[in-house]
Scaffold this motif. Structure first.
Motif, mmCIF file in Angstrom:
data_model
loop_
_atom_site.group_PDB
_atom_site.id
_atom_site.type_symbol
_atom_site.label_atom_id
_atom_site.label_comp_id
_atom_site.label_asym_id
_atom_site.label_seq_id
_atom_site.Cartn_x
_atom_site.Cartn_y
_atom_site.Cartn_z
ATOM 1 N N ALA A 95 12.239 18.168 -23.933
ATOM 2 C CA ALA A 95 11.562 17.217 -23.287
ATOM 3 C C ALA A 95 12.290 16.672 -21.921
ATOM 4 C CB ALA A 95 11.511 15.955 -24.029
ATOM 5 N N VAL A 96 13.616 16.963 -21.876
ATOM 6 C CA VAL A 96 14.550 16.439 -20.900
ATOM 7 C C VAL A 96 14.143 17.673 -20.003
ATOM 8 C CG1 VAL A 96 16.734 16.247 -19.864
ATOM 9 C CG2 VAL A 96 16.310 15.334 -22.131
ATOM 10 N N ARG A 97 14.143 18.886 -20.275
ATOM 11 C CA ARG A 97 13.711 20.085 -19.312
ATOM 12 C C ARG A 97 12.327 19.741 -18.654
ATOM 13 N NH1 ARG A 97 13.279 26.520 -20.194
ATOM 14 N NH2 ARG A 97 11.711 25.801 -21.737
ATOM 15 N N TRP A 98 11.410 19.339 -19.311
ATOM 16 C CA TRP A 98 10.257 19.002 -18.686
ATOM 17 C C TRP A 98 10.180 17.927 -18.005
ATOM 18 C CZ3 TRP A 98 6.823 22.691 -17.836
ATOM 19 C CH2 TRP A 98 6.970 23.982 -18.509
ATOM 20 N N ALA A 99 10.840 16.611 -18.167
ATOM 21 C CA ALA A 99 10.832 15.631 -17.340
ATOM 22 C C ALA A 99 11.549 16.077 -16.161
ATOM 23 C CB ALA A 99 11.638 14.425 -18.110
ATOM 24 N N VAL A 100 12.612 16.758 -16.099
ATOM 25 C CA VAL A 100 13.269 17.134 -14.908
ATOM 26 C C VAL A 100 12.475 18.113 -13.983
ATOM 27 C CG1 VAL A 100 15.186 18.555 -13.741
ATOM 28 C CG2 VAL A 100 15.644 16.796 -15.791
ATOM 29 N N ALA A 101 11.708 18.908 -14.644
ATOM 30 C CA ALA A 101 10.701 19.931 -13.975
ATOM 31 C C ALA A 101 9.623 19.175 -13.269
ATOM 32 C CB ALA A 101 10.321 21.008 -14.963
ATOM 33 N N VAL A 102 9.075 18.267 -14.013
ATOM 34 C CA VAL A 102 7.948 17.345 -13.468
ATOM 35 C C VAL A 102 8.244 16.598 -12.416
ATOM 36 C CG1 VAL A 102 5.991 15.840 -13.882
ATOM 37 C CG2 VAL A 102 6.150 17.892 -15.456
ATOM 38 N N LEU A 103 9.296 15.679 -12.776
ATOM 39 C CA LEU A 103 9.760 14.565 -11.902
ATOM 40 C C LEU A 103 10.377 15.090 -10.545
ATOM 41 C CD1 LEU A 103 10.984 11.934 -14.368
ATOM 42 C CD2 LEU A 103 8.849 11.891 -12.953
ATOM 43 N N LEU A 104 11.409 15.697 -10.969
ATOM 44 C CA LEU A 104 12.118 16.399 -9.555
ATOM 45 C C LEU A 104 11.493 17.675 -8.955
ATOM 46 C CD1 LEU A 104 14.359 14.754 -11.621
ATOM 47 C CD2 LEU A 104 15.892 15.992 -9.921
ATOM 48 N N ALA A 148 17.182 25.529 -8.529
ATOM 49 C CA ALA A 148 17.311 24.656 -9.698
ATOM 50 C C ALA A 148 16.243 25.022 -10.837
ATOM 51 C CB ALA A 148 17.847 23.414 -9.528
ATOM 52 N N LEU A 149 15.008 24.684 -10.179
ATOM 53 C CA LEU A 149 14.134 24.898 -10.919
ATOM 54 C C LEU A 149 13.563 26.197 -11.596
ATOM 55 C CD1 LEU A 149 11.326 23.374 -12.065
ATOM 56 C CD2 LEU A 149 10.428 23.842 -10.047
ATOM 57 N N THR A 150 13.924 27.168 -10.645
ATOM 58 C CA THR A 150 13.767 28.354 -11.364
ATOM 59 C C THR A 150 14.939 29.019 -12.359
ATOM 60 O OG1 THR A 150 13.135 29.145 -9.104
ATOM 61 C CG2 THR A 150 14.149 30.965 -10.329
ATOM 62 N N LEU A 151 16.159 28.416 -12.194
ATOM 63 C CA LEU A 151 17.374 28.494 -13.224
ATOM 64 C C LEU A 151 16.776 27.995 -14.445
ATOM 65 C CD1 LEU A 151 20.350 28.110 -10.774
ATOM 66 C CD2 LEU A 151 19.464 30.246 -11.868
ATOM 67 N N LEU A 152 16.184 26.739 -14.468
ATOM 68 C CA LEU A 152 15.913 26.038 -15.726
ATOM 69 C C LEU A 152 14.911 26.832 -16.368
ATOM 70 C CD1 LEU A 152 16.969 23.234 -16.671
ATOM 71 C CD2 LEU A 152 14.982 22.299 -15.571
ATOM 72 N N PHE A 153 14.215 27.866 -15.744
ATOM 73 C CA PHE A 153 13.022 28.558 -16.745
ATOM 74 C C PHE A 153 13.378 29.887 -16.927
ATOM 75 C CE2 PHE A 153 10.977 24.479 -16.013
ATOM 76 C CZ PHE A 153 10.438 24.351 -17.244
ATOM 77 N N ARG A 154 14.647 30.349 -16.594
ATOM 78 C CA ARG A 154 15.292 31.747 -16.696
ATOM 79 C C ARG A 154 15.401 31.939 -18.369
ATOM 80 N NH1 ARG A 154 15.248 35.582 -13.647
ATOM 81 N NH2 ARG A 154 16.940 36.411 -14.732
ATOM 82 N N PRO A 155 15.286 33.186 -18.687
ATOM 83 C CA PRO A 155 15.203 33.375 -20.152
ATOM 84 C C PRO A 155 16.477 32.968 -20.926
ATOM 85 C CG PRO A 155 14.581 35.409 -18.935
ATOM 86 C CD PRO A 155 14.928 34.482 -17.978
#
Length: 149
Positions: free
Chosen positions: A74-83, A133-140
């Motif tokens: 949930a934190v990852r998705w909040a960061v992805a959506v908000l930032l 940062a966003l790209t790294l957050l969704f790396r495998p």
């Protein structure tokens, strides 16, 4: 950010991709804060209320970004959506509107003063940090880390 407990309670190390993503998110937030401060040198500086609001938002976002090491999806998705989503959109709307209205980047660069060029450079750095940062957050490796928690 050395380890986060999994669902079973066993700590797992925070992957390098997540650690670097956090560093870049914080870099983006810092660039945004610096941009606000440089804007104080411009003819129409932010008001004290605007400064307070911006820094309150930046503080809350920094706390959210630092929570990424917990591995909560949930934190990852909040960061992805908000930032990554809303924040990025807020950064590109003004320049995109200006370009669509016929603005000339060459003329802008030729006539801009120092503070304006610094604001522009900080905005570019801010956007670049967000995109990486966003790209790294969704790396495998990052996805596996968030899946385990």
């Amino acid at each position: 950010m050395t380890a986060a407990p999994t669902r079973t309670g066993t700590p797992t190390p925070v992957p390098a991709t997540v650690r670097l993503s956090v560093l870049l998110w914080l870099t983006a937030i810092t660039a945004g804060a610096a941009e606000v401060l440089v804007r104080l040198l411009l003819p129409e500086p932010p008001t004290p209320a605007q400064l307070w609001a911006r820094f309150a938002i930046y503080t809350a976002l920094a706390v959210l970004v630092l929570a990424l090491h917990t591995g909560r999806g949930a934190v990852r998705w909040a960061v992805a959506v908000l930032l990554g989503g809303i924040g990025t959109l807020s950064l590109v709307v003004e320049p995109a509107t200006w370009l669509l209205a016929g603005g000339s980047p060459t003329a802008f660069l030729a006539t801009a003063d120092g503070p304006t060029l610094l604001v522009t450079g900080l905005r570019v750095a801010h956007i670049a940090a967000v995109l990486v940062a966003l790209t790294l957050l969704f790396r495998p490796t990052a996805s596996e880390f968030f899946r385990r928690h």
